[in-house]
Motif scaffolding. Structure first.
Motif, PDB file in Angstrom:
ATOM      1  N   LYS A  82      28.885 -36.311  25.487  1.00  0.00           N
ATOM      2  CA  LYS A  82      27.745 -35.399  25.541  1.00  0.00           C
ATOM      3  C   LYS A  82      28.160 -34.015  26.029  1.00  0.00           C
ATOM      4  O   LYS A  82      27.680 -33.000  25.525  1.00  0.00           O
ATOM      5  N   TYR A  83      29.071 -33.983  27.008  1.00  0.00           N
ATOM      6  CA  TYR A  83      29.516 -32.707  27.573  1.00  0.00           C
ATOM      7  C   TYR A  83      30.989 -32.798  27.939  1.00  0.00           C
ATOM      8  O   TYR A  83      31.464 -33.857  28.360  1.00  0.00           O
ATOM      9  N   ASP A  89      25.583 -32.807  32.374  1.00  0.00           N
ATOM     10  CA  ASP A  89      26.234 -31.518  32.141  1.00  0.00           C
ATOM     11  C   ASP A  89      26.923 -31.002  33.400  1.00  0.00           C
ATOM     12  O   ASP A  89      28.075 -30.559  33.358  1.00  0.00           O
ATOM     13  N   LEU A 134      26.653 -23.379  29.981  1.00  0.00           N
ATOM     14  CA  LEU A 134      26.736 -24.260  28.827  1.00  0.00           C
ATOM     15  C   LEU A 134      27.001 -23.442  27.570  1.00  0.00           C
ATOM     16  O   LEU A 134      26.329 -22.441  27.318  1.00  0.00           O
ATOM     17  N   SER A 149      28.428 -23.529  23.216  1.00  0.00           N
ATOM     18  CA  SER A 149      28.643 -24.306  21.999  1.00  0.00           C
ATOM     19  C   SER A 149      30.136 -24.333  21.679  1.00  0.00           C
ATOM     20  O   SER A 149      30.917 -23.515  22.181  1.00  0.00           O
ATOM     21  N   ASP A 154      28.724 -28.198  25.039  1.00  0.00           N
ATOM     22  CA  ASP A 154      27.703 -29.122  24.549  1.00  0.00           C
ATOM     23  C   ASP A 154      28.278 -29.818  23.327  1.00  0.00           C
ATOM     24  O   ASP A 154      28.440 -29.223  22.264  1.00  0.00           O
ATOM     25  N   THR A 171      27.288 -29.736  19.575  1.00  0.00           N
ATOM     26  CA  THR A 171      27.615 -28.619  18.686  1.00  0.00           C
ATOM     27  C   THR A 171      28.965 -28.781  17.997  1.00  0.00           C
ATOM     28  O   THR A 171      29.380 -27.923  17.230  1.00  0.00           O
TER      29      THR A 171
END
Length: 350
Positions: free
Chosen positions: A36-37, A155, A321, A323, A346, A349
């Motif tokens: 996810k991150y 995150d 955060l 992309s 992230d 993306t």
């Protein structure tokens, strides 16, 4: 085999490009994680840009990984589908040497398998070396998968898997806590997390930064004092003050000046890798029984302890955060110290 989308550097002077990579088939004790991150560590930059020897290309960095379990092998007992999990700097070790048996896998006598760019056989990673978290999925043996408690957002938890444990480990190992005076050199991606953790442990925390530009942030994170090392008066004023000093920066610093800031039996711990060897006056160590030490990350058990501690104290990294198509620009900004305080990709993306 399975495939995952990833962002990779194909040459030291290149830029990140999207590509498809292979992940190994899920083994009996493996965990498949939907990333996810993924945090951006300065080590990623050194490796991807060929500034450290042994870089392999295409290079998929990333050892600050937070995600969700997508599938598990039939013998996995520690994690279940849907669990919130993380992966840090290591994905395996020999498991039989003295450090591994003591829960210090990062110091494995046979060399821990690092999360990216580590030379291993194709059973670990197709292609013969590991590829990291700048990707949509990773496969990791269950013993190197951490549980991320509900008290931390995925995150802001991602950078804890490297930055957090790099600071937590020496703070815990040198007994930071009530009655101890701790100084942290540098208020960057590592240092800001260290301030939060040391303050939560109950230590009296001082930040030593080249300027006062981040003083308000330092106080907000829990620092009791904040000094500019550009001011020569700082080193005179703080002589013989600290039980523990953690050096988080990788630039060449006047080590002797910082040793003078230690109390009797104080310790200066090196966490960053400066370009040149340290120059140390032995009399500064002998005269007050001071110590100069180093520390890497922590073992898996201590990393889990760190995550639990951070959740209990509501500690996460301060992040920006981004992309995946912003990675190159983020690298340039990290080098220019233009981030407060950690970039996180992230993975949606990618």
């Amino acid at each position: 085999m399975s495939v995952a989308a990833a962002y990779a550097m194909s040459a030291p002077d290149g830029q990140f490009e999207k590509l498809t990579i292979e992940r190994r088939e899920l083994g009996p004790r493996d965990v498949l994680i939907d990333v996810k991150y993924a945090g951006i560590c300065h080590s990623d930059i050194h490796t991807a840009r060929g500034e450290w020897s042994g870089a392999k290309y295409p290079c998929v960095p990333g050892h600050e990984i937070a995600g969700i379990v997508a599938a598990v092998g039939p013998e996995v007992t520690k994690h279940r589908v849907g669990d919130r999990v993380g992966v840090g700097c290591m994905v395996d070790s020999c498991g039989v040497c003295a450090p591994c048996l003591a829960g210090e896998e990062q110091y494995c006598d046979n060399g821990a398998t690092m999360t990216y760019n580590a030379g291993v056989d194709s059973s670990i990673q197709p292609g013969g070396y590991t590829m990291g978290g700048y990707s949509t999925q990773v496969v990791v043996t269950e013993n190197f998968v951490l549980s991320i408690p509900e008290g931390i957002g995925l995150d802001v938890a991602a950078p804890l898997l490297c930055a957090g444990i790099t600071l937590f480990s020496p703070l815990r190992n040198w007994n930071a806590g009530p009655g101890k005076k701790v100084a942290i050199i540098g208020m960057g991606g590592l240092g800001h997390v260290g301030v939060k953790i040391a303050a939560a442990m109950g230590a009296e925390v001082t930040v030593l930064s080249h300027s006062l530009g981040k003083r308000d942030d330092g106080k907000r994170f829990g620092a009791h004092h904040y000094y500019a090392t550009d001011d020569k008066q700082t080193f005179r004023q703080l002589r013989n003050s600290f039980d523990l000093i953690l050096n988080t920066v990788s630039t060449d610093l006047p080590t002797n000046d910082y040793l003078r800031l230690l109390k009797l039996d104080g310790t200066l711990v090196i966490l960053g890798l400066p370009e040149n060897p340290l120059s140390v006056n032995p009399s500064l160590i002998i005269g007050r029984r001071r110590a100069l030490a180093g520390s890497s990350i922590g073992g898996i058990a201590q990393t889990q302890e760190m995550l639990n501690f951070c959740a209990a104290h509501e500690i996460g990294a301060e992040i920006e955060l981004i992309s995946a198509d912003e990675i190159d620009g983020a690298y340039d900004r990290v080098v220019a110290s233009d981030v407060r305080y950690r970039f996180v990709i992230d993975a949606a993306t990618i």
